[in-house]
Design a protein around this motif. Structure first.
Motif, PDB file in Angstrom:
ATOM      1  N   LEU A 199       0.829  -1.210   0.000  1.00 50.34           N
ATOM      2  CA  LEU A 199       0.000   0.000   0.000  1.00 50.34           C
ATOM      3  C   LEU A 199       0.862   1.259   0.000  1.00 50.34           C
ATOM      4  O   LEU A 199       0.578   2.223  -0.723  1.00 50.34           O
ATOM      5  N   LEU A 200       1.929   1.247   0.798  1.00 56.59           N
ATOM      6  CA  LEU A 200       2.835   2.390   0.831  1.00 56.59           C
ATOM      7  C   LEU A 200       3.557   2.556  -0.498  1.00 56.59           C
ATOM      8  O   LEU A 200       3.821   3.683  -0.943  1.00 56.59           O
ATOM      9  N   THR A 201       3.875   1.444  -1.143  1.00 63.13           N
ATOM     10  CA  THR A 201       4.598   1.499  -2.413  1.00 63.13           C
ATOM     11  C   THR A 201       3.747   2.087  -3.525  1.00 63.13           C
ATOM     12  O   THR A 201       4.201   2.938  -4.294  1.00 63.13           O
ATOM     13  N   ILE A 202       2.499   1.658  -3.621  1.00 63.93           N
ATOM     14  CA  ILE A 202       1.656   2.104  -4.737  1.00 63.93           C
ATOM     15  C   ILE A 202       0.719   3.244  -4.358  1.00 63.93           C
ATOM     16  O   ILE A 202       0.111   3.855  -5.239  1.00 63.93           O
ATOM     17  N   GLY A 203       0.627   3.560  -3.059  1.00 66.79           N
ATOM     18  CA  GLY A 203      -0.314   4.587  -2.634  1.00 66.79           C
ATOM     19  C   GLY A 203       0.286   5.952  -2.380  1.00 66.79           C
ATOM     20  O   GLY A 203      -0.430   6.969  -2.452  1.00 66.79           O
ATOM     21  N   THR A 204       1.592   6.013  -2.095  1.00 65.91           N
ATOM     22  CA  THR A 204       2.199   7.310  -1.773  1.00 65.91           C
ATOM     23  C   THR A 204       2.230   8.231  -2.992  1.00 65.91           C
ATOM     24  O   THR A 204       2.021   9.444  -2.866  1.00 65.91           O
ATOM     25  N   GLY A 205       2.470   7.668  -4.183  1.00 60.42           N
ATOM     26  CA  GLY A 205       2.487   8.481  -5.399  1.00 60.42           C
ATOM     27  C   GLY A 205       1.133   9.113  -5.697  1.00 60.42           C
ATOM     28  O   GLY A 205       1.043  10.338  -5.895  1.00 60.42           O
ATOM     29  N   PRO A 206       0.051   8.321  -5.741  1.00 54.76           N
ATOM     30  CA  PRO A 206      -1.266   8.924  -5.965  1.00 54.76           C
ATOM     31  C   PRO A 206      -1.651   9.946  -4.889  1.00 54.76           C
ATOM     32  O   PRO A 206      -2.305  10.950  -5.193  1.00 54.76           O
ATOM     33  N   LEU A 207      -1.260   9.698  -3.631  1.00 49.65           N
ATOM     34  CA  LEU A 207      -1.567  10.660  -2.573  1.00 49.65           C
ATOM     35  C   LEU A 207      -0.837  11.978  -2.824  1.00 49.65           C
ATOM     36  O   LEU A 207      -1.414  13.060  -2.655  1.00 49.65           O
ATOM     37  N   ALA A 208       0.425  11.891  -3.242  1.00 42.76           N
ATOM     38  CA  ALA A 208       1.184  13.104  -3.572  1.00 42.76           C
ATOM     39  C   ALA A 208       0.535  13.849  -4.727  1.00 42.76           C
ATOM     40  O   ALA A 208       0.414  15.081  -4.704  1.00 42.76           O
ATOM     41  N   ALA A 209       0.104  13.101  -5.747  1.00 44.40           N
ATOM     42  CA  ALA A 209      -0.551  13.723  -6.899  1.00 44.40           C
ATOM     43  C   ALA A 209      -1.865  14.380  -6.495  1.00 44.40           C
ATOM     44  O   ALA A 209      -2.224  15.458  -7.003  1.00 44.40           O
ATOM     45  N   ALA A 210      -2.606  13.750  -5.582  1.00 47.30           N
ATOM     46  CA  ALA A 210      -3.870  14.314  -5.114  1.00 47.30           C
ATOM     47  C   ALA A 210      -3.637  15.618  -4.363  1.00 47.30           C
ATOM     48  O   ALA A 210      -4.374  16.605  -4.555  1.00 47.30           O
ATOM     49  N   LEU A 211      -2.624  15.645  -3.509  1.00 47.05           N
ATOM     50  CA  LEU A 211      -2.304  16.877  -2.774  1.00 47.05           C
ATOM     51  C   LEU A 211      -1.909  17.992  -3.742  1.00 47.05           C
ATOM     52  O   LEU A 211      -2.304  19.151  -3.570  1.00 47.05           O
ATOM     53  N   PHE A 212      -1.139  17.623  -4.754  1.00 41.07           N
ATOM     54  CA  PHE A 212      -0.736  18.614  -5.761  1.00 41.07           C
ATOM     55  C   PHE A 212      -1.963  19.147  -6.494  1.00 41.07           C
ATOM     56  O   PHE A 212      -2.100  20.358  -6.706  1.00 41.07           O
ATOM     57  N   ALA A 213      -2.865  18.241  -6.881  1.00 38.53           N
ATOM     58  CA  ALA A 213      -4.059  18.655  -7.619  1.00 38.53           C
ATOM     59  C   ALA A 213      -4.932  19.592  -6.798  1.00 38.53           C
ATOM     60  O   ALA A 213      -5.540  20.525  -7.332  1.00 38.53           O
ATOM     61  N   ILE A 214      -5.002  19.358  -5.504  1.00 36.37           N
ATOM     62  CA  ILE A 214      -5.821  20.190  -4.623  1.00 36.37           C
ATOM     63  C   ILE A 214      -5.187  21.562  -4.400  1.00 36.37           C
ATOM     64  O   ILE A 214      -5.881  22.592  -4.412  1.00 36.37           O
ATOM     65  N   ALA A 215      -3.863  21.589  -4.222  1.00 36.37           N
ATOM     66  CA  ALA A 215      -3.202  22.818  -3.762  1.00 36.37           C
ATOM     67  C   ALA A 215      -2.631  23.686  -4.874  1.00 36.37           C
ATOM     68  O   ALA A 215      -2.557  24.912  -4.715  1.00 36.37           O
ATOM     69  N   ALA A 216      -2.201  23.087  -5.984  1.00 33.55           N
ATOM     70  CA  ALA A 216      -1.480  23.865  -6.997  1.00 33.55           C
ATOM     71  C   ALA A 216      -2.445  24.653  -7.887  1.00 33.55           C
ATOM     72  O   ALA A 216      -3.383  24.072  -8.455  1.00 33.55           O
ATOM     73  N   PRO A 217      -2.251  25.965  -8.027  1.00 28.85           N
ATOM     74  CA  PRO A 217      -3.105  26.780  -8.903  1.00 28.85           C
ATOM     75  C   PRO A 217      -2.666  26.668 -10.362  1.00 28.85           C
ATOM     76  O   PRO A 217      -2.226  27.640 -10.983  1.00 28.85           O
ATOM     77  N   VAL A 218      -2.767  25.454 -10.910  1.00 32.03           N
ATOM     78  CA  VAL A 218      -2.396  25.204 -12.302  1.00 32.03           C
ATOM     79  C   VAL A 218      -3.599  24.618 -13.036  1.00 32.03           C
ATOM     80  O   VAL A 218      -4.617  24.302 -12.427  1.00 32.03           O
ATOM     81  N   SER A 219      -3.470  24.456 -14.334  1.00 31.33           N
ATOM     82  CA  SER A 219      -4.583  23.979 -15.147  1.00 31.33           C
ATOM     83  C   SER A 219      -4.897  22.519 -14.875  1.00 31.33           C
ATOM     84  O   SER A 219      -4.024  21.756 -14.420  1.00 31.33           O
TER      85      SER A 219
END
Length: 271
Positions: A199-219
């Motif tokens: 779970l840590l191996t395959i879940g940390t990447g999507p979690l990082a991407a989700a945080l980026f999608a929520i916080a980053a003011p990009v398209s």
């Protein structure tokens, strides 16, 4: 190179900024510094793991005796010289790297006295070694602050460091993930359990991407571009789980991290 430019690109995207062309000299300093610093970390890891590698990975240069400790000491001294010279115009960054190298030295000395800190206890090892990575992320944040001194860095820095930590997690846990570890093998499966490690191996990447999608003011396109590598790694993880293979393909996690860093660099440059 990807680590440095990708990390700075991440901070820029989170701050709603772009990396200007005038930042190229600073990027060069960062690239040279990280190359030399990570080479030192590789040498230190090989020395700390030499006893284990003589049994599990006897082909490693240090374990096999192909490389002498004196040669490694010379290489480290050369790398430190390169770091100092490269950062003469960036004293704040140089201070951070010096603190990181001193901490690494203390950690190595403790490993000689307390074998448990050398790597056999993987959870303890990752906890005591985390400040080494953390200080590299702080160095990247300081580099971004040097490039865009008008950009906010407190919240952006904390969130960016968290995202970088999660991205690196997929490699850290993936390279030591086995369904059925061999006797004496260093695997997170032995300490955290197979399912938790997967779970840590395959879940940390999507979690990082989700945080980026929520916080980053990009398209939305930029957010999807950043998320794609993590989604691919997670998909391969599902395939790995269904096929009952023993060893996780660590190269998949490394490639996922590399492509994610490239995506951060692109988004940070073009917005």
């Amino acid at each position: 190179m990807a680590f440095g430019v990708g990390g700075i690109g991440l901070f820029a995207a989170l701050a709603g900024e772009r990396i200007p062309a005038s930042a190229i000299p600073m990027m060069g300093i960062v690239a040279v510094t990280l190359f030399a610093d990570l080479l030192i970390m590789r040498v230190v890891d090989d020395i700390r793991d030499s006893d284990y590698d003589r049994i599990a990975n006897p082909q490693r240069p240090v374990a096999s005796g192909a490389v002498a400790h004196r040669d490694l000491s010379t290489l480290c001294a050369l790398c430190v010289t390169v770091i100092v010279v490269a950062n003469l115009s960036f004293p704040g960054g140089l201070f951070i790297i010096i603190v990181q190298l001193l901490y690494t030295g203390v950690l190595t000395a403790l490993g000689q006295r307390f074998p448990a800190t050398r790597g056999d206890n993987l959870v303890l090892n990752v906890l005591v070694g985390f400040p080494v990575q953390l200080l590299l992320y702080v160095y990247l944040l300081a580099s971004f602050g040097n490039i865009r001194d008008d950009a906010p860095t407190a919240v952006v820095g904390g969130l960016g460091i968290l995202i970088l930590t999660l991205c690196a997690g997929q490699v850290e846990f993936g390279k030591k993930l086995a369904r059925r570890p061999a006797v004496g093998e260093r695997s997170y499966t032995n300490s955290l359990g197979y399912r938790t490690t997967l779970l840590l191996t395959i879940g940390t990447g999507p979690l990082a991407a989700a945080l980026f999608a929520i916080a980053a003011p990009v398209s939305p396109v930029a957010k999807a571009f950043v998320a794609l590598p993590a989604i691919c790694v997670a998909g391969i993880g599902i395939k790995y789980l269904s096929h009952k293979d023993n060893q996780w393909p660590a190269a998949v996690s490394a490639l996922g991290l590399l492509v994610t860093l490239v995506a951060f660099a692109v988004v940070g440059a073009v917005g």
